[in-house]
Design a protein around this motif. Structure first.
Motif, PDB file in Angstrom:
ATOM      1  N   ALA A  46       0.925  -1.572  -0.518  1.00  0.00           N
ATOM      2  CA  ALA A  46       0.243   0.181   0.595  1.00  0.00           C
ATOM      3  C   ALA A  46       0.913   0.702   0.006  1.00  0.00           C
ATOM      4  N   ASP A  47       2.085   0.844  -0.145  1.00  0.00           N
ATOM      5  CA  ASP A  47       2.683   1.932  -0.236  1.00  0.00           C
ATOM      6  C   ASP A  47       3.292   2.862  -1.578  1.00  0.00           C
ATOM      7  N   LEU A  48       2.884   4.478  -2.007  1.00  0.00           N
ATOM      8  CA  LEU A  48       2.762   4.928  -3.332  1.00  0.00           C
ATOM      9  C   LEU A  48       3.871   5.018  -3.992  1.00  0.00           C
ATOM     10  N   GLU A  49       4.691   5.430  -2.546  1.00  0.00           N
ATOM     11  CA  GLU A  49       6.247   5.826  -3.318  1.00  0.00           C
ATOM     12  C   GLU A  49       7.205   4.556  -2.109  1.00  0.00           C
ATOM     13  N   PRO A  50       8.489   5.246  -3.151  1.00  0.00           N
ATOM     14  CA  PRO A  50       9.571   4.069  -2.983  1.00  0.00           C
ATOM     15  C   PRO A  50      10.041   4.567  -1.475  1.00  0.00           C
TER      16      PRO A  50
END
Length: 187
Positions: free
Chosen positions: A34-38
């Motif tokens: 569910a992380d959208l960015e590194p």
């Protein structure tokens, strides 16, 4: 790539950059996390430090000294009555997917659980992540929960499936100290 000559061992701090690299490689697919960015290595340090071989291990699979997969156990719900229940995470380098690396990591987890006092393993998987759902089901997990459209990935509502597996063992004695020192898990 084959899984010949791979080693599975507890992760050390020097493995963290590669662990983060493998994790970040899954973000763009919008299927795994569910992380959208590194995330950065620095951001993952607290998470890394929560993992210890005697309580909530973090393992890496290495081939020729390079981390190609990892698995971790994380505490569930943070209350003492849940000490025997964990969430499992398995991440595999793209070039090693579909050849059994995830299954080897799960088998490592299963072998360690009795010594850790773990009786229940949970997996939280997006409903559209068929490879991960298939991996867990192949290893005896069953669907225990379903949360419809609880995540939004690039404007698309996504379901969360909770899979669980009870391990055939007796739970630790009541009042047993799960933090006590235990012999290292033989790898």
């Amino acid at each position: 790539m084959t899984l010949e000559k791979v080693q599975i061992e507890y992760a050390c701090l020097e493995d963290l950059p590669r662990i983060v690299e493998i994790y970040n490689s899954t973000i763009e697919s919008r299927m795994v996390t569910a992380d959208l960015e590194p995330v950065t290595v620095e951001q993952r340090l607290p998470w890394f430090n929560e993992h210890t071989p005697d309580r909530r291990p973090l393992w890496v699979m290495k081939r020729d000294g390079q981390v190609v997969a990892w698995a971790s156990l994380s505490s569930f719900y943070g209350r003492p009555a849940y000490n025997g229940t964990v969430e499992v995470s398995v991440y595999v380098d793209q070039q090693c997917r579909g050849i059994g690396a995830g299954g080897l990591m799960l088998n490592t987890v299963f072998e360690a659980c009795p010594e850790l006092g773990i009786t229940t393993i949970l997996g939280f998987v997006f409903g559209h992540n068929e490879p991960s759902l298939g991996l867990l089901r192949k290893h005896g997990f069953e669907q225990w929960g379903f949360y419809p459209e609880v995540a939004v990935l690039d404007g698309v509502d996504r379901d969360l499936v909770i899979l669980g597996k009870k391990l055939e063992q007796s739970p630790p004695e009541r009042g047993a100290d799960l933090n006590k020192e235990k012999p290292p898990y033989p790898l």
